[in-house]
Design a protein around this motif. Sequence first.
Motif, short mmCIF file in Angstrom:
data_model
loop_
_atom_site.label_atom_id
_atom_site.label_comp_id
_atom_site.label_asym_id
_atom_site.label_seq_id
_atom_site.Cartn_x
_atom_site.Cartn_y
_atom_site.Cartn_z
N GLU A 134 0.83 -1.20 0.00
CA GLU A 134 0.00 0.00 0.00
C GLU A 134 0.87 1.25 0.00
O GLU A 134 0.58 2.22 -0.72
CB GLU A 134 -0.92 0.00 1.24
CG GLU A 134 -2.00 -1.06 1.23
CD GLU A 134 -3.17 -0.67 0.34
OE1 GLU A 134 -3.11 0.40 -0.30
OE2 GLU A 134 -4.15 -1.43 0.29
N ARG A 135 1.92 1.24 0.80
CA ARG A 135 2.82 2.39 0.88
C ARG A 135 3.50 2.63 -0.46
O ARG A 135 3.63 3.77 -0.93
CB ARG A 135 3.87 2.15 1.97
CG ARG A 135 4.79 3.34 2.22
CD ARG A 135 5.65 3.09 3.45
NE ARG A 135 6.47 4.24 3.73
CZ ARG A 135 7.66 4.45 3.19
NH1 ARG A 135 8.16 3.57 2.33
NH2 ARG A 135 8.37 5.53 3.48
N VAL A 138 1.12 4.32 -2.89
CA VAL A 138 0.99 5.76 -2.64
C VAL A 138 2.21 6.50 -3.19
O VAL A 138 2.08 7.56 -3.82
CB VAL A 138 0.81 6.05 -1.14
CG1 VAL A 138 0.80 7.55 -0.88
CG2 VAL A 138 -0.48 5.42 -0.63
N THR A 194 -8.73 12.13 0.92
CA THR A 194 -8.37 10.71 0.94
C THR A 194 -6.88 10.52 0.66
O THR A 194 -6.26 9.61 1.21
CB THR A 194 -9.19 9.91 -0.09
OG1 THR A 194 -8.97 10.43 -1.40
CG2 THR A 194 -10.66 9.98 0.24
N ASP A 198 -4.20 8.69 3.11
CA ASP A 198 -3.29 7.61 2.70
C ASP A 198 -1.84 7.95 3.04
O ASP A 198 -1.07 7.09 3.48
CB ASP A 198 -3.44 7.33 1.21
CG ASP A 198 -4.76 6.68 0.86
OD1 ASP A 198 -5.42 6.16 1.78
OD2 ASP A 198 -5.14 6.70 -0.33
N TRP A 202 0.03 5.51 5.77
CA TRP A 202 1.16 4.66 5.37
C TRP A 202 2.50 5.33 5.60
O TRP A 202 3.52 4.87 5.12
CB TRP A 202 1.00 4.25 3.90
CG TRP A 202 -0.32 3.59 3.63
CD1 TRP A 202 -1.33 4.06 2.84
CD2 TRP A 202 -0.81 2.37 4.20
NE1 TRP A 202 -2.41 3.21 2.88
CE2 TRP A 202 -2.12 2.16 3.71
CE3 TRP A 202 -0.28 1.44 5.08
CZ2 TRP A 202 -2.88 1.06 4.06
CZ3 TRP A 202 -1.05 0.33 5.44
CH2 TRP A 202 -2.34 0.17 4.91
#
Length: 206
Positions: A134-135, A138, A194, A198, A202
């Motif tokens: 996920e990181r 981003v 959003t 994020d 993260w």
Amino acid sequence: MDTLKPAVVHVVDDDEDLRQSLVFLLQSVGIDALTYPTATAFLEEMDAAEPGVVIVDVRMPGMSGFELQDELIRRDYPAPIIFCSAHGDIPMSVRALRAGAVDFLEKPYEPQRMLEVVQEQLRSAAGVFDERAERAMVLRRLEALTPREREVLRLVVEGMSSQQIARRLGTSVKTVDVHRARIKAKTEAESLGTLVRDVLAWRVTV
């Protein structure tokens, strides 16, 4: 985001008999395991995106277990590391644990203890690798931003309004709003809110 593969155990040890016995033990309870005779072999064959747990000996020909640990940290590879050594002592275990290892077991290990440690780390590995993925996603979304857009985003993350950002940067509110719109479009975010969520969730450095 793609679903991550099931976590696998990587056994890195120059002792072939131990490698095979450990694989047999793990497979007896349905745990997939791969083996490597050297740290170098593991580094050459590993899939950095695949969730895993690493069981490694301290003393091996070539790269030692501690050197492998250092290299995995350098590569930001988040797999839990379990040391298993016949030459373990307190200073060794302290060094390993301080560097982030989750456990240090002495050979010959107690099979049930090994299974308990591995099963516990397999449960956490998926979450650790999911967070890493996920990181990374981003970070990839932020790659499209210009230095000025990153600067604006940093200030948005700090909680500043368009008016405050305009004063900080010595520009107009309209220009700041244009930057905000471009940031949202380039990162394909549902909203700037959003995206900020994020970035904070993260722990991404803008």
